[in-house]
Design a protein around this motif. Structure first.
Motif, PDB file in Angstrom:
ATOM      1  N   LEU A 148       0.692  -1.212   0.004  1.00  0.00           N
ATOM      2  CA  LEU A 148      -0.222  -0.160   0.092  1.00  0.00           C
ATOM      3  C   LEU A 148       0.000   1.113  -0.320  1.00  0.00           C
ATOM      4  CD1 LEU A 148      -3.017   0.570   0.014  1.00  0.00           C
ATOM      5  CD2 LEU A 148      -2.617   0.660   2.515  1.00  0.00           C
ATOM      6  N   GLY A 149       2.183   1.790   0.413  1.00  0.00           N
ATOM      7  CA  GLY A 149       2.622   2.380   0.813  1.00  0.00           C
ATOM      8  C   GLY A 149       3.396   2.579  -0.222  1.00  0.00           C
ATOM      9  N   ARG A 150       3.508   1.157  -1.126  1.00  0.00           N
ATOM     10  CA  ARG A 150       4.859   1.679  -2.291  1.00  0.00           C
ATOM     11  C   ARG A 150       3.687   2.519  -3.628  1.00  0.00           C
ATOM     12  NH1 ARG A 150       6.436  -4.164  -5.038  1.00  0.00           N
ATOM     13  NH2 ARG A 150       4.107  -4.037  -5.339  1.00  0.00           N
ATOM     14  N   HIS A 151       2.442   2.267  -3.796  1.00  0.00           N
ATOM     15  CA  HIS A 151       1.571   2.635  -4.968  1.00  0.00           C
ATOM     16  C   HIS A 151       0.841   4.269  -3.971  1.00  0.00           C
ATOM     17  CE1 HIS A 151      -0.217  -0.778  -7.092  1.00  0.00           C
ATOM     18  NE2 HIS A 151       0.143  -1.888  -6.428  1.00  0.00           N
ATOM     19  N   LEU A 152       1.098   4.276  -3.079  1.00  0.00           N
ATOM     20  CA  LEU A 152       0.798   5.759  -2.486  1.00  0.00           C
ATOM     21  C   LEU A 152       1.975   6.405  -2.936  1.00  0.00           C
ATOM     22  CD1 LEU A 152      -0.805   5.559   1.215  1.00  0.00           C
ATOM     23  CD2 LEU A 152      -2.127   6.215  -0.609  1.00  0.00           C
ATOM     24  N   ALA A 281       1.013 -12.147  -5.013  1.00  0.00           N
ATOM     25  CA  ALA A 281       1.996 -12.193  -5.750  1.00  0.00           C
ATOM     26  C   ALA A 281       3.190 -12.541  -4.468  1.00  0.00           C
ATOM     27  CB  ALA A 281       2.595 -11.677  -6.973  1.00  0.00           C
ATOM     28  N   VAL A 282       3.304 -11.551  -3.890  1.00  0.00           N
ATOM     29  CA  VAL A 282       4.051 -11.282  -2.491  1.00  0.00           C
ATOM     30  C   VAL A 282       4.405 -13.142  -2.190  1.00  0.00           C
ATOM     31  CG1 VAL A 282       5.043 -10.726  -0.946  1.00  0.00           C
ATOM     32  CG2 VAL A 282       4.597  -8.929  -3.296  1.00  0.00           C
ATOM     33  N   LEU A 283       2.496 -13.222  -1.388  1.00  0.00           N
ATOM     34  CA  LEU A 283       3.223 -14.187  -0.839  1.00  0.00           C
ATOM     35  C   LEU A 283       3.276 -16.516  -1.288  1.00  0.00           C
ATOM     36  CD1 LEU A 283       1.512 -12.478   0.737  1.00  0.00           C
ATOM     37  CD2 LEU A 283      -0.226 -13.116   1.726  1.00  0.00           C
ATOM     38  N   SER A 284       3.272 -15.843  -2.547  1.00  0.00           N
ATOM     39  CA  SER A 284       3.903 -17.060  -3.215  1.00  0.00           C
ATOM     40  C   SER A 284       5.343 -17.275  -3.875  1.00  0.00           C
ATOM     41  CB  SER A 284       2.774 -17.170  -4.324  1.00  0.00           C
ATOM     42  OG  SER A 284       0.906 -16.841  -4.203  1.00  0.00           O
ATOM     43  N   SER A 285       5.743 -15.933  -2.983  1.00  0.00           N
ATOM     44  CA  SER A 285       7.409 -15.693  -3.557  1.00  0.00           C
ATOM     45  C   SER A 285       8.043 -16.449  -3.645  1.00  0.00           C
ATOM     46  CB  SER A 285       7.816 -14.592  -4.434  1.00  0.00           C
ATOM     47  OG  SER A 285       7.773 -13.493  -2.768  1.00  0.00           O
ATOM     48  N   ILE A 357      15.290  -6.190   5.272  1.00  0.00           N
ATOM     49  CA  ILE A 357      16.124  -6.551   4.022  1.00  0.00           C
ATOM     50  C   ILE A 357      14.845  -6.637   3.477  1.00  0.00           C
ATOM     51  CG2 ILE A 357      17.844  -6.958   2.274  1.00  0.00           C
ATOM     52  CD1 ILE A 357      19.768  -7.939   4.414  1.00  0.00           C
ATOM     53  N   PHE A 358      14.561  -7.816   2.899  1.00  0.00           N
ATOM     54  CA  PHE A 358      12.911  -8.261   2.561  1.00  0.00           C
ATOM     55  C   PHE A 358      12.119  -6.762   2.605  1.00  0.00           C
ATOM     56  CE2 PHE A 358       9.183  -9.655   2.065  1.00  0.00           C
ATOM     57  CZ  PHE A 358       8.973 -10.744   1.016  1.00  0.00           C
ATOM     58  N   PHE A 359      12.296  -6.932   3.064  1.00  0.00           N
ATOM     59  CA  PHE A 359      10.793  -5.598   3.415  1.00  0.00           C
ATOM     60  C   PHE A 359      10.810  -3.861   2.402  1.00  0.00           C
ATOM     61  CE2 PHE A 359       8.118  -8.205   6.386  1.00  0.00           C
ATOM     62  CZ  PHE A 359       6.850  -8.410   5.318  1.00  0.00           C
ATOM     63  N   THR A 360      12.076  -4.300   3.080  1.00  0.00           N
ATOM     64  CA  THR A 360      13.024  -2.166   2.325  1.00  0.00           C
ATOM     65  C   THR A 360      12.672  -2.908   0.841  1.00  0.00           C
ATOM     66  OG1 THR A 360      14.783  -1.722   4.388  1.00  0.00           O
ATOM     67  CG2 THR A 360      15.068  -1.463   2.378  1.00  0.00           C
ATOM     68  N   LEU A 361      13.305  -4.380   0.682  1.00  0.00           N
ATOM     69  CA  LEU A 361      13.296  -4.610  -1.114  1.00  0.00           C
ATOM     70  C   LEU A 361      11.965  -5.048  -1.586  1.00  0.00           C
ATOM     71  CD1 LEU A 361      16.184  -6.967  -0.931  1.00  0.00           C
ATOM     72  CD2 LEU A 361      16.393  -4.751  -2.265  1.00  0.00           C
ATOM     73  N   LEU A 362      10.906  -5.121  -0.963  1.00  0.00           N
ATOM     74  CA  LEU A 362       9.619  -5.039  -1.615  1.00  0.00           C
ATOM     75  C   LEU A 362       8.839  -3.411  -1.736  1.00  0.00           C
ATOM     76  CD1 LEU A 362       6.688  -6.199  -1.911  1.00  0.00           C
ATOM     77  CD2 LEU A 362       6.319  -6.362   0.442  1.00  0.00           C
ATOM     78  N   TYR A 363       9.260  -3.014  -0.540  1.00  0.00           N
ATOM     79  CA  TYR A 363       9.332  -1.351  -0.857  1.00  0.00           C
ATOM     80  C   TYR A 363       9.500  -0.219  -1.826  1.00  0.00           C
ATOM     81  CZ  TYR A 363       7.775   3.682   0.806  1.00  0.00           C
ATOM     82  OH  TYR A 363       7.018   4.619   0.799  1.00  0.00           O
ATOM     83  N   ALA A 364      10.724  -0.956  -1.907  1.00  0.00           N
ATOM     84  CA  ALA A 364      11.688  -0.258  -3.593  1.00  0.00           C
ATOM     85  C   ALA A 364      11.229  -0.816  -4.794  1.00  0.00           C
ATOM     86  CB  ALA A 364      12.873   0.488  -3.014  1.00  0.00           C
ATOM     87  N   SER A 365      10.348  -1.459  -4.672  1.00  0.00           N
ATOM     88  CA  SER A 365      11.009  -2.598  -6.227  1.00  0.00           C
ATOM     89  C   SER A 365       9.261  -1.924  -6.711  1.00  0.00           C
ATOM     90  CB  SER A 365       9.952  -4.437  -6.150  1.00  0.00           C
ATOM     91  OG  SER A 365       8.937  -4.297  -4.779  1.00  0.00           O
ATOM     92  N   SER A 366       9.376  -2.055  -8.199  1.00  0.00           N
ATOM     93  CA  SER A 366       7.836  -1.492  -8.900  1.00  0.00           C
ATOM     94  C   SER A 366       6.932  -2.492  -8.963  1.00  0.00           C
ATOM     95  CB  SER A 366       8.770  -1.391 -10.228  1.00  0.00           C
ATOM     96  OG  SER A 366       9.752  -0.648 -10.285  1.00  0.00           O
ATOM     97  N   PRO A 367       5.837  -2.310  -9.599  1.00  0.00           N
ATOM     98  CA  PRO A 367       5.114  -2.891  -8.484  1.00  0.00           C
ATOM     99  C   PRO A 367       4.421  -3.312 -10.261  1.00  0.00           C
ATOM    100  CG  PRO A 367       3.897  -0.709  -8.246  1.00  0.00           C
ATOM    101  CD  PRO A 367       5.448  -0.788  -8.608  1.00  0.00           C
ATOM    102  N   PRO A 368       3.772  -4.765 -10.575  1.00  0.00           N
ATOM    103  CA  PRO A 368       3.105  -4.805 -12.199  1.00  0.00           C
ATOM    104  C   PRO A 368       2.515  -4.168 -12.867  1.00  0.00           C
ATOM    105  CG  PRO A 368       2.148  -5.808 -10.165  1.00  0.00           C
ATOM    106  CD  PRO A 368       3.401  -5.779 -10.020  1.00  0.00           C
ATOM    107  N   SER A 369       2.277  -3.797 -13.564  1.00  0.00           N
ATOM    108  CA  SER A 369       1.418  -2.755 -14.482  1.00  0.00           C
ATOM    109  C   SER A 369       0.571  -3.503 -14.997  1.00  0.00           C
ATOM    110  CB  SER A 369       2.455  -2.327 -15.352  1.00  0.00           C
ATOM    111  OG  SER A 369       3.442  -2.443 -16.329  1.00  0.00           O
TER     112      SER A 369
END
Length: 369
Positions: A148-152, A281-285, A357-369
């Motif tokens: 949610l934070g990444r989308h915002l 998708a994240v939970l399935s990774s 580290i996992f959540f830092t990378l998750l927040y910084a990654s680009s969401p699928p378009s």
């Protein structure tokens, strides 16, 4: 005059040439400096815009984090605790056993054995299920907050870039935000009965043959808990446990998935559907699966510390009969499902470096378009 011109005309031409060249160079330098000044102003405006974006998004993100920490997670944990207490109630078993102790003829030997076996299974189920659910819920809700934070952040950056004003940015609808965070209730609302059955089956398999007079020390108990967790995770097909946390999305069939790249086309999905599909998708990774394993191991270590305190360090180290250990096991869910601000398990999980580290990378990654 003519004589002066004839004698000095070359000097005059040179002087005029120098002056002209100097003026040209001055104009060239002035134009260059103006471009640099304009560029510096643009960069300064861009920096101010970026700082505005960061400030506004940070404020909004922190607000979402506060909602998750102070409302969503405590609410889910409280509901989970109440339902586990109700669904895995041991009172009727202990009362019948106490009655059988006071009135020896009221229960046959076979009935006593059956009651004790059921008490053994349900006691371990309460404890290990509470450990697993606490670990997964804390990770699940943190995934939600980061997505949610990444989308915002991205929506705000795009909005300010096009309109120049934060107030004109089209952020995720507040109702969609609340609905997305509220989806964490799915486990306690729909998923728990099946989860309990699955854990009971895993406990029955691992504890089969474990007698009440068998001695359990720290190593034996630790190994039994790990075996139960591994049995539960291995009996389900890959990622089947996701069904305990989120429903099968009825809209997913309308979302195109590329067979060659595995990428998801979310162009036709609503914002809420995008958030849910990204969470799935994240939970399935494989990366999240690794985080689950690391977190569960850390949680089991904390669990063993708490049990040692309850039983007495010396008692559990040297070993004690399973019958004496069961009352401590049966009440561990109360500690495991404490409020998040006092829950040592959640605090330990959130402080694991690999998880950070996992959540830092998750927040910084680009969401699928």
């Amino acid at each position: 005059m003519w004589e002066f011109w004839r004698r000095h005309k070359r000097k005059v031409y040179v002087t005029l040439g120098v002056l002209g060249s100097g003026y040209f160079l001055y104009k060239l330098y002035d134009a260059h400096m103006r471009k640099l000044s304009d560029l510096e102003r643009e960069l300064a405006d861009q920096r101010r815009s970026e700082e505005l974006i960061k400030s506004q998004v940070k404020s909004h993100f922190e607000n979402i984090q506060r909602i998750a920490d102070s409302t969503t997670l405590p609410h889910v944990m409280q509901c989970l605790s109440s339902q586990i207490e109700e669904e895995l109630d041991l009172t009727h078993l202990t009362e019948r056993l106490m009655k059988g102790k006071d009135l020896p003829n009221s229960l046959t030997a076979a009935q006593k054995l059956e009651l004790w076996d059921r008490l053994k299974i349900l006691s371990f189920t309460r404890m290990v299920l509470s450990l697993w659910a606490t670990t997964l819920l804390s990770l699940y809700i943190r995934v939600q907050v980061n997505i949610l934070g990444r989308h915002l952040y991205i929506d705000t950056a795009r909005g300010i870039g096009s309109s120049g004003h934060f107030d004109e940015v089209d952020l995720i609808d507040r109702n969609d935000q609340k609905r997305f965070l509220a989806s964490a209730d799915y486990l306690t609302t729909f998923g728990l009965p099946t989860l309990i059955s699955s854990f009971e089956a895993a406990n029955s398999e691992v504890l089969k043959g474990k007698r009440l007079k068998d001695f359990f020390n720290t190593t034996v108990l630790h190994d039994v808990i790990i075996q139960i967790l591994n049995t539960f995770m291995s009996t389900a097909s890959p990622h089947q446990w996701l069904g305990f946390f989120m429903p099968e999305d009825s809209k997913q069939n309308n979302v195109d998935v590329s067979s060659s790249t595995g990428s998801t086309d979310l162009s036709n999905a609503s914002k809420f559907e995008q958030l849910m599909l990204e969470t799935q998708a994240v939970l399935s990774s494989a990366e999240f699966g690794n985080m689950v394993n690391i977190s569960l191991k850390a949680a089991v270590d904390v669990l063993m510390e708490d049990i040692r305190v309850l039983c007495g360090e010396a008692n559990l180290t040297s070993g004690m009969p399973l019958a004496k250990l069961l009352p401590r096991i049966a009440h561990m869910d109360q500690i495991l499902l404490e409020e998040p601000n006092r829950n040592r398990y959640i605090q330990v999980i959130q402080a694991i470096p690999e998880v950070e580290i996992f959540f830092t990378l998750l927040y910084a990654s680009s969401p699928p378009s």
